[in-house]
Scaffold this active site. Sequence first.
Site, short mmCIF file in Angstrom:
data_model
loop_
_atom_site.label_atom_id
_atom_site.label_comp_id
_atom_site.label_asym_id
_atom_site.label_seq_id
_atom_site.Cartn_x
_atom_site.Cartn_y
_atom_site.Cartn_z
N ASP A 103 0.89 -1.13 -0.10
CA ASP A 103 -0.11 0.09 0.04
C ASP A 103 0.84 1.15 -0.05
O ASP A 103 0.73 2.15 -0.71
CB ASP A 103 -0.99 0.20 1.20
CG ASP A 103 -0.39 -0.22 2.45
OD1 ASP A 103 0.89 -0.60 2.65
OD2 ASP A 103 -0.90 -0.05 3.49
N ASP A 106 7.08 3.57 2.71
CA ASP A 106 7.30 4.56 3.73
C ASP A 106 8.87 4.69 4.31
O ASP A 106 9.84 5.10 3.41
CB ASP A 106 6.23 4.52 4.95
CG ASP A 106 6.04 5.69 5.95
OD1 ASP A 106 7.22 6.61 6.09
OD2 ASP A 106 5.47 5.88 6.55
N LYS A 134 6.38 7.48 -0.19
CA LYS A 134 6.61 8.39 0.48
C LYS A 134 7.96 8.83 0.68
O LYS A 134 8.69 8.32 1.87
CB LYS A 134 5.83 8.39 2.16
CG LYS A 134 5.99 9.68 2.82
CD LYS A 134 4.97 9.52 3.99
CE LYS A 134 3.80 9.35 4.21
NZ LYS A 134 2.99 9.24 5.35
#
Length: 183
Positions: A103, A106, A134
């Site tokens: 998903d 990070d 991100k």
Amino acid sequence: MRSEMEKDILKVLITEEELQKRIAELGEAIYERFQGRRPLFLGVLKGSFVFMADLVRACQLKSDVEFIAVSSYENATVSSGRVKINHDLQQDITGRDLIIVEDILDSGSTLAFLKDYFLTKGAASITIVTLLDKPSRRTKAITADFAGFEVPNEFVVGYGLDYCQEYRNVPYIGVLKPEVYAG
């Protein structure tokens, strides 16, 4: 549409329409790379399940699906950096082309761990597909082969992404109001 979660969303970052358009593009790109092969789509639970369902449909390849459940957040807003396998693969992956579906990329801790783990289990190749990237939070040297959207360092939910197991069913990517998770 009525939603009891709407009040907790600060702003919509990526709309339903933008998600579907980008997933169709990702599906086409993955199809081009893997045409004629039989990859194993490997979803990282729980966050990837909505994205993976749409991605597999968008990518019309003869393929197989599998899931692994790992945790590194433990109901926090920041990864602990320690990855724990909660549900392992149910099949042998020796010699398989894996497409890890995540998903969000990070810190990179989970995907760095999984990449090493699957290589030791004999995967022939590993391709990483993430809905959200991100990069501002990356602590591990890992990148996605395919990424849907780059997002700022804000706490995002929806379309499979959660906070304390809630908000996964929001049909877009939204920024959660800080007062919901601060405290």
